[in-house]
Motif scaffolding. Structure first.
Motif, PDB file in Angstrom:
ATOM      1  N   ILE A 328       0.815  -1.212   0.000  1.00 19.07           N
ATOM      2  CA  ILE A 328       0.000   0.000   0.000  1.00 19.07           C
ATOM      3  C   ILE A 328       0.849   1.263   0.000  1.00 19.07           C
ATOM      4  O   ILE A 328       0.450   2.299  -0.537  1.00 19.07           O
ATOM      5  CB  ILE A 328      -0.974  -0.009   1.203  1.00 19.07           C
ATOM      6  N   GLU A 329       2.072   1.194   0.547  1.00 18.36           N
ATOM      7  CA  GLU A 329       2.928   2.388   0.624  1.00 18.36           C
ATOM      8  C   GLU A 329       3.292   2.922  -0.751  1.00 18.36           C
ATOM      9  O   GLU A 329       3.496   4.126  -0.912  1.00 18.36           O
ATOM     10  CB  GLU A 329       4.208   2.071   1.414  1.00 18.36           C
ATOM     11  N   ALA A 336       5.417  11.416  -0.591  1.00 17.56           N
ATOM     12  CA  ALA A 336       5.610  10.615   0.616  1.00 17.56           C
ATOM     13  C   ALA A 336       6.716   9.583   0.444  1.00 17.56           C
ATOM     14  O   ALA A 336       7.363   9.183   1.426  1.00 17.56           O
ATOM     15  CB  ALA A 336       4.305   9.917   0.986  1.00 17.56           C
ATOM     16  N   LEU A 337       6.942   9.159  -0.786  1.00 13.49           N
ATOM     17  CA  LEU A 337       7.958   8.137  -1.065  1.00 13.49           C
ATOM     18  C   LEU A 337       9.349   8.727  -1.273  1.00 13.49           C
ATOM     19  O   LEU A 337      10.313   7.974  -1.448  1.00 13.49           O
ATOM     20  CB  LEU A 337       7.555   7.327  -2.308  1.00 13.49           C
ATOM     21  N   LEU A 343      13.468   8.680  -4.608  1.00  9.32           N
ATOM     22  CA  LEU A 343      12.464   7.730  -4.142  1.00  9.32           C
ATOM     23  C   LEU A 343      13.092   6.750  -3.147  1.00  9.32           C
ATOM     24  O   LEU A 343      14.198   6.247  -3.381  1.00  9.32           O
ATOM     25  CB  LEU A 343      11.872   6.953  -5.327  1.00  9.32           C
ATOM     26  N   ARG A 344      12.405   6.517  -2.059  1.00  4.23           N
ATOM     27  CA  ARG A 344      12.882   5.495  -1.122  1.00  4.23           C
ATOM     28  C   ARG A 344      12.854   4.151  -1.841  1.00  4.23           C
ATOM     29  O   ARG A 344      11.825   3.757  -2.400  1.00  4.23           O
ATOM     30  CB  ARG A 344      11.962   5.432   0.106  1.00  4.23           C
ATOM     31  N   PRO A 345      13.954   3.396  -1.813  1.00  4.60           N
ATOM     32  CA  PRO A 345      13.986   2.157  -2.591  1.00  4.60           C
ATOM     33  C   PRO A 345      13.195   1.020  -1.957  1.00  4.60           C
ATOM     34  O   PRO A 345      12.933   1.021  -0.748  1.00  4.60           O
ATOM     35  CB  PRO A 345      15.479   1.819  -2.608  1.00  4.60           C
ATOM     36  N   VAL A 362       9.033  -1.328   0.529  1.00  2.00           N
ATOM     37  CA  VAL A 362       9.716  -0.046   0.506  1.00  2.00           C
ATOM     38  C   VAL A 362      10.355   0.227   1.866  1.00  2.00           C
ATOM     39  O   VAL A 362       9.839  -0.181   2.911  1.00  2.00           O
ATOM     40  CB  VAL A 362       8.730   1.079   0.123  1.00  2.00           C
ATOM     41  N   GLU A 363      11.484   0.877   1.856  1.00  2.00           N
ATOM     42  CA  GLU A 363      12.156   1.222   3.104  1.00  2.00           C
ATOM     43  C   GLU A 363      11.381   2.302   3.856  1.00  2.00           C
ATOM     44  O   GLU A 363      10.706   3.134   3.255  1.00  2.00           O
ATOM     45  CB  GLU A 363      13.577   1.719   2.818  1.00  2.00           C
TER      46      GLU A 363
END
Length: 422
Positions: A328-329, A336-337, A343-345, A362-363
């Motif tokens: 969902i993230e 937000a990512l 982008l947060r990997p 996602v981290e």
């Protein structure tokens, strides 16, 4: 004498009910639609109390109730076929009084009904002489062809709303019922009826949304209120936190089996993640013979996830993570990512032997959700919110479509049983 409530298209009265507000009237509104405004009667000091929503909003809600344009057209065609058969039968038995009506039914088509309906609705209390036999039957107060599915029915209202393209708003006016003492002036009519009917699939009970865990439910519940506020009363959400209910794909599958075995009467939709584990569970559940009121969907593929940064034993790569790591993230928006401009990997967490694929997430999932919820709270305009979170919009559109298909099927089956019993 009694008092009446009414459904109106703009200023035009469409149908009425004496002394009570029928559930079918409440079904197309939610409590947030309630308005208290100055009376249109200048001599009346008491305010008007109404529920009001735009035409498009009401059409979307009718879709969720199974009263889609497709179902309505099917019902109209079936009614017309049955009426023709009935009146042709009279003619075949030498009933001369039936000739005129039988001929009118031969000439009437569904398309002609849609053309005539707006004018008939607008002038049914004004014109004394009908222009032809079809017009006379459509204006008949006792057995009107205008209300082919029954007076005030949801299918009938949908048909009329589809026919009346220029309508801007639909209103439920309960002012007279309050004035007549049938309702308390502060009674939350739609909210009360919806809560009272929670275990009944039709027409007021909300669809229950289940997810893999509390974070999924939290995101879905809060996002619906901001992205599609006009539909929030049509859904309720499985509360993991209230009784410390376990989460995860395994438990979600068990819940669905348990609800199916218990023949739970309400409609529910289970939302699986678009990752390796979620996709595996979704495919497993899809093979089960679940009842029609239990709907199963997975988070949809997105363009964002098609080329997303990942980290694993083989280093950093940009790959398509749809079906492998789209929890969902990944639907909470780029802002937000993003951390430090990137982008947060997704980090690959392990290999799923049964699915023969790697699983990832996602981290900093908690930070992503927290940033998203803070941002979501800043939006007051649904259109702006939908533009900011296109991936989440695609999730809700997938849920809406699935619920509409289920409700449409249920509406057909219900009508079939009613006809069979009749």
């Amino acid at each position: 004498m009694g008092s009446y409530c009414s459904i109106q298209f703009d200023e035009l009265e469409v149908c009425i009910s004496k002394s009570v507000v029928p559930d079918i009237f409440c079904a197309i509104f939610q409590e947030a639609d309630r308005l208290v405004r100055r009376s249109r009667d200048e001599d009346d000091e008491d305010p008007d109390v109404v529920y009001e929503a735009t035409r498009d909003v009401v059409l979307a809600r009718l879709d969720l109730l199974g009263c889609t344009n497709t179902v309505v057209k099917e019902r109209l065609a079936a009614w017309l076929e049955a009426e023709r058969a009935t009146w042709e039968g009279y003619v075949a038995n030498d009933r001369e009084w039936a000739l005129e009506t039988a001929q009118a039914l031969r000439e009437l088509t569904p398309e002609e009904w849609y053309v005539r309906a707006p004018e008939v609705l607008a002038t049914r209390y004004e014109r004394e002489e009908p222009v032809d036999v079809i017009d006379r039957h459509m204006r008949d107060h006792n057995d009107s062809w205008l209300w082919f599915d029954g007076y005030g029915s949801l299918v009938g209202l949908r048909a009329l709303l589809d026919a009346c393209h220029d309508v801007k708003v639909v209103t439920l006016d309960i002012t007279a019922l309050i004035g007549g003492g049938w309702l308390d002036k502060d009674e939350k009519v739609c909210e009360t009826r919806r809560e009272a009917d929670v275990l009944e699939p039709r027409p007021l009970a909300p669809t229950v949304v289940l997810g893999e865990g509390s974070s999924d439910i939290r995101v879905l519940q809060r996002s619906l209120a901001v992205l599609f506020p006009e539909r929030q009363d049509y859904f309720s959400f499985f509360n993991h936190a209230e009784l410390s209910v376990d989460g995860g794909t395994t438990y979600l599958v068990k819940f669905l089996k348990a609800f199916a075995a218990a023949r739970a009467p309400f409609r529910m939709v289970a939302v699986f993640d678009n990752d390796t584990t979620g996709l595996q569970a979704y495919r497993q559940v899809s093979t089960l013979r679940l009842p029609d009121n239990i709907i199963v969907v997975r988070l949809p593929d997105t363009e964002l996830a098609k080329a997303y940064p990942t980290v694993g034993p083989q280093g950093r790569h940009v790959v398509d993570v749809n079906g492998q790591a789209a929890g969902i993230e990944l639907y909470l928006g780029r802002a937000a990512l993003t951390a430090d401009g990137e982008l947060r990997p997704v980090r690959w967490t392990g290999y799923n032997q049964a699915a023969r694929a790697y699983q990832g997430e996602v981290e900093a999932k908690t930070e992503v959700e927290s940033t998203f919820l803070d941002a979501l709270a800043t939006f007051s305009n649904p259109a702006d919110a939908r533009a900011a979170f296109p991936e989440l919009v695609s999730v809700w559109e997938a849920i809406f479509r699935a619920v509409e298909r289920s409700a449409e099927s249920a509406e057909r089956k219900l009508h079939g049983r009613v006809r069979a019993e009749a």
